[in-house]
Design a protein around this motif. Sequence first.
Motif, short mmCIF file in Angstrom:
data_model
loop_
_atom_site.label_atom_id
_atom_site.label_comp_id
_atom_site.label_asym_id
_atom_site.label_seq_id
_atom_site.Cartn_x
_atom_site.Cartn_y
_atom_site.Cartn_z
N GLU A 1 0.83 -1.20 0.00
CA GLU A 1 0.00 0.00 0.00
C GLU A 1 0.87 1.26 0.00
OE1 GLU A 1 -3.21 0.09 -0.33
OE2 GLU A 1 -3.66 -2.04 0.01
N PRO A 2 0.65 2.17 -0.97
CA PRO A 2 1.38 3.44 -0.96
C PRO A 2 0.94 4.29 0.25
CG PRO A 2 0.22 3.09 -3.05
CD PRO A 2 -0.24 2.03 -2.11
N VAL A 3 1.89 4.81 0.97
CA VAL A 3 1.60 5.57 2.18
C VAL A 3 0.73 6.79 1.89
CG1 VAL A 3 2.64 6.91 4.06
CG2 VAL A 3 3.67 4.75 3.32
N ASP A 4 0.96 7.45 0.78
CA ASP A 4 0.19 8.67 0.48
C ASP A 4 -1.26 8.37 0.09
OD1 ASP A 4 0.92 7.52 -1.94
OD2 ASP A 4 1.31 9.43 -2.94
N GLN A 5 -1.62 7.09 -0.07
CA GLN A 5 -2.99 6.74 -0.43
C GLN A 5 -3.71 5.95 0.67
OE1 GLN A 5 -2.96 4.80 -4.27
NE2 GLN A 5 -1.71 6.42 -5.16
N LEU A 6 -3.14 5.93 1.88
CA LEU A 6 -3.77 5.19 2.98
C LEU A 6 -5.05 5.88 3.43
CD1 LEU A 6 -0.65 4.37 5.23
CD2 LEU A 6 -1.92 2.81 3.72
N PRO A 7 -6.06 5.10 3.84
CA PRO A 7 -7.26 5.71 4.43
C PRO A 7 -6.86 6.49 5.69
CG PRO A 7 -7.63 3.38 3.94
CD PRO A 7 -6.17 3.64 3.72
N GLU A 8 -7.62 7.51 6.02
CA GLU A 8 -7.27 8.42 7.11
C GLU A 8 -7.00 7.71 8.44
OE1 GLU A 8 -9.10 12.25 9.49
OE2 GLU A 8 -9.85 11.80 7.49
N ASP A 9 -7.88 6.76 8.83
CA ASP A 9 -7.69 6.08 10.11
C ASP A 9 -6.43 5.20 10.10
OD1 ASP A 9 -9.10 4.47 8.27
OD2 ASP A 9 -9.86 3.17 9.87
N VAL A 10 -6.11 4.60 8.97
CA VAL A 10 -4.90 3.78 8.85
C VAL A 10 -3.68 4.70 8.87
CG1 VAL A 10 -3.64 2.15 7.39
CG2 VAL A 10 -6.14 1.99 7.59
N ARG A 11 -3.78 5.85 8.22
CA ARG A 11 -2.67 6.81 8.17
C ARG A 11 -2.31 7.30 9.57
NH1 ARG A 11 0.70 9.50 4.38
NH2 ARG A 11 2.01 10.71 5.75
N LYS A 12 -3.31 7.49 10.43
CA LYS A 12 -3.05 7.93 11.81
C LYS A 12 -2.22 6.89 12.57
CE LYS A 12 -7.06 10.91 12.34
NZ LYS A 12 -8.36 11.11 12.98
N HIS A 13 -2.56 5.62 12.39
CA HIS A 13 -1.77 4.54 13.03
C HIS A 13 -0.35 4.52 12.46
CE1 HIS A 13 -4.78 2.46 15.46
NE2 HIS A 13 -5.65 2.74 14.50
N PHE A 14 -0.24 4.67 11.14
CA PHE A 14 1.08 4.68 10.50
C PHE A 14 1.93 5.82 11.05
CE2 PHE A 14 4.00 6.18 7.25
CZ PHE A 14 4.67 5.01 6.90
N ASP A 15 1.36 7.02 11.14
CA ASP A 15 2.10 8.18 11.64
C ASP A 15 2.54 7.98 13.09
OD1 ASP A 15 1.80 9.41 9.19
OD2 ASP A 15 0.13 10.68 9.83
N ARG A 16 1.66 7.39 13.90
CA ARG A 16 2.00 7.15 15.31
C ARG A 16 3.17 6.15 15.42
NH1 ARG A 16 0.74 3.10 18.43
NH2 ARG A 16 -0.89 2.33 17.07
N LEU A 17 3.11 5.07 14.63
CA LEU A 17 4.18 4.06 14.69
C LEU A 17 5.51 4.59 14.17
CD1 LEU A 17 2.24 0.88 13.58
CD2 LEU A 17 3.25 1.31 15.82
N THR A 18 5.47 5.37 13.10
CA THR A 18 6.73 5.88 12.54
C THR A 18 7.29 7.04 13.35
OG1 THR A 18 5.52 7.25 10.95
CG2 THR A 18 6.26 5.07 10.20
N ALA A 19 6.50 7.63 14.21
CA ALA A 19 7.01 8.70 15.09
C ALA A 19 7.69 8.12 16.32
CB ALA A 19 5.88 9.62 15.51
N SER A 20 7.45 6.86 16.61
CA SER A 20 8.01 6.23 17.80
C SER A 20 9.47 5.83 17.55
CB SER A 20 7.20 4.98 18.15
OG SER A 20 7.89 4.20 19.09
N PRO A 21 10.38 6.18 18.46
CA PRO A 21 11.78 5.76 18.29
C PRO A 21 11.95 4.24 18.28
CG PRO A 21 11.60 7.46 19.97
CD PRO A 21 10.20 7.05 19.62
N GLN A 22 11.05 3.52 18.95
CA GLN A 22 11.15 2.06 19.02
C GLN A 22 10.46 1.38 17.84
OE1 GLN A 22 9.66 3.83 21.61
NE2 GLN A 22 11.51 4.01 22.82
#
Length: 163
Positions: free
Chosen positions: A52-73
């Motif tokens: 799945e291309p990140v720029d085409q993720l549904p909004e609720d999925v994108r929020k989870h993606f952003d949270r996970l990629t913001a985490s140092p771990q």
Amino acid sequence: MAIRQVMLMGCFALILAFTGCGSEPDGNHNPPGSEASAKTDSPKTRVDFQVEPVDQLPEDVRKHFDRLTASPQGGHAAIPHGSRIFLIISAGQRPTGGYQVKITEILKKGETVHIYAEETAPAKDSMVTQAITHPAAVVSIPQKDEANYEFHLKKATPPSKDP
């Protein structure tokens, strides 16, 4: 001295006879993970997935993606959306660009879906962005039945800086 050696050999033979030379009671002489032992395990079925291309993720999925990629771990998540389950895996914070995460295989074994991913590091002498990055991957699979999701990430060995 010879009688002592004969007695020791006899004792050794008895020990081997009683322990069965380390064999399992069911007669299975194959190590775990071997092709023959895999036949006795519950079957694994390959699950087709779509990157799945990140720029085409549904909004609720994108929020989870952003949270996970913001985490140092880093981390992982399985997010249901419509008729699909979005699977996200993040390796966490990396010191430079050039790191990548790729989901290589998804297998279903019983009620558990296993997601296998691999992180790659930049080559030792490659030119990379000198900025902190957060490599991640997103795929989706058809949503069929309830399942447990188990993520397996093989992390990369950072390139050495030695000449």
